[in-house]
Write an enzyme that holds these catalytic residues in place. Sequence first.
Site, PDB file in Angstrom:
ATOM      1  N   GLU A 161       0.830  -1.195   0.000  1.00  0.00           N
ATOM      2  CA  GLU A 161       0.000   0.000   0.000  1.00  0.00           C
ATOM      3  C   GLU A 161       0.869   1.251   0.000  1.00  0.00           C
ATOM      4  O   GLU A 161       1.937   1.270   0.620  1.00  0.00           O
ATOM      5  CB  GLU A 161      -0.923   0.014   1.223  1.00  0.00           C
ATOM      6  CG  GLU A 161      -1.906  -1.159   1.250  1.00  0.00           C
ATOM      7  CD  GLU A 161      -2.808  -1.141   2.473  1.00  0.00           C
ATOM      8  OE1 GLU A 161      -2.618  -0.258   3.337  1.00  0.00           O
ATOM      9  OE2 GLU A 161      -3.698  -2.012   2.566  1.00  0.00           O
ATOM     10  N   HIS A 182      -7.958   1.316   2.149  1.00  0.00           N
ATOM     11  CA  HIS A 182      -7.761   0.940   3.562  1.00  0.00           C
ATOM     12  C   HIS A 182      -8.515   1.894   4.489  1.00  0.00           C
ATOM     13  O   HIS A 182      -7.954   2.473   5.422  1.00  0.00           O
ATOM     14  CB  HIS A 182      -6.274   0.934   3.905  1.00  0.00           C
ATOM     15  CG  HIS A 182      -5.946   0.049   5.079  1.00  0.00           C
ATOM     16  ND1 HIS A 182      -4.740  -0.583   5.234  1.00  0.00           N
ATOM     17  CD2 HIS A 182      -6.678  -0.315   6.168  1.00  0.00           C
ATOM     18  CE1 HIS A 182      -4.726  -1.280   6.358  1.00  0.00           C
ATOM     19  NE2 HIS A 182      -5.893  -1.126   6.946  1.00  0.00           N
ATOM     20  N   ILE A 183      -9.812   2.015   4.265  1.00  0.00           N
ATOM     21  CA  ILE A 183     -10.629   2.961   5.021  1.00  0.00           C
ATOM     22  C   ILE A 183     -11.623   2.259   5.943  1.00  0.00           C
ATOM     23  O   ILE A 183     -12.566   2.886   6.431  1.00  0.00           O
ATOM     24  CB  ILE A 183     -11.392   3.911   4.081  1.00  0.00           C
ATOM     25  CG1 ILE A 183     -12.290   3.115   3.112  1.00  0.00           C
ATOM     26  CG2 ILE A 183     -10.429   4.814   3.327  1.00  0.00           C
ATOM     27  CD1 ILE A 183     -13.256   3.970   2.324  1.00  0.00           C
TER      28      ILE A 183
END
Length: 464
Positions: free
Chosen positions: A317, A342-343
């Site tokens: 990421e 990635h929330i």
Amino acid sequence: MVNANNAPVQNGKPATTTTTTTTNTATTSTTNADSKRTRSGSVTQAKPKVLRPFNTAEVKILLLENINESAVKTFQKQGYQVETYSKALVGDELLEKIRDVHVVGIRSKTKLTKQVLEAAVNLRVVGCFCIGTNQVDLHTAANKGIAVFNSPFSNSRSVAELVIGEIIALARQLGDRNIEMHDGVWNKVSANCFEIRGKVLGIVGYGHIGAQLSVLAEAMGMTVYFYDVLQIMPLGTAKQTESLEELLSISDFVSLHVPELEETKNLIGEREIMGYMKKGSYLLNNARGTVIQIPGLVKGLQSGHLAGAAIDVFPKEPASNGKHFTDYPELLKCPNLIMTPHIGGSTEEAQRMIGIEVSAALVKYINQGTSIGAVNFPEIDLRAIREEEKNTVRVLYIHRNIPGVLKAINEIFADHNVEKQYSDSKGDIAYVMADIADVAEEQLHKLYEAIIATPANISTRMLY
């Protein structure tokens, strides 16, 4: 450094009483003493003493990656020096900033490697303001006497709600319709679009997030099965399967909620997707990027075996926001694929609660030595030193877990009364908390020097 005092316990307002006169004996239901009675708690707690460090004049905090303001306020209330950054730091910049701080707070992008931790000469504790701790070299941290805390619970609801949203969006192909509309294409179709009511959700990993998701999914009319390596009491009417393969074979939707371990890396690949999952099923990963093998996922989507997927985490990421997501171009061509950066836990509510939870744990460790909740460290605690115990000192002794240490340390304590003491170990590291009475201020230096001179000493703090 002087910490803020705890607020005193306050009594409630006087209770209202009623006097009733009888015509028989001259008695009343209340007396003057009764009328003055006030309500109070059933347990009276002594006011704890505010401790201060013997050999640290000022606690310095470094918070990276835009950690929530709730944590900043908690630390500032204690009188700590707080420095904040909105991004992750890397390389020489990270080495320079972390060198003199006592506490560092990070999220998922900052990597605290062995090199970084060895450069942090004053570092006492790390706060991971997230669930995962794989971004920290936990073994090196423990061997340097650095405790690491995280937040295993606070964002569970946010992730579970995101998964429910993804399930509905996938079942209705909302992602594809949205892209088409932005391109000016009107495509009103119902083929291969479904309600989620009556469908089977398979949850891999029935921890805090998996269990919350289970409850929400049942409320939406789904049937829930789960697989976990532990035997877990299910919530609602969820049922546990005996194997991962069984779960995959019966599920319309499969949602992953496992930690990153050696056992979970590459857990789902082409074999599981093409060989066990139902044709036309959906796969969701809001756990860790290494759990799914990307080539297998791409094959499942492009072949049509998977009707859709939602991916919030990736094996690699970007470290910062911007046009940096370039490692998986093959995913961009997949149909009915929802990708998010990635929330899962990125809601105002979750971040506020994470800030409160982790900062509270760090304050307790700094001010009292309490290590409950540490992921790489023995978890111990002692009741507070009372305010009237003027000459009592708390010794926090982190040491190698080898024979003879307690004998050596207790010989040093022998000239004083040990009010209470607790010792525990985890692997190669052990931790002693001891409250020593009758230590005059002029004796602190001698006691401290004797303790740090022990061969097993890793790190020693004294609070008085």
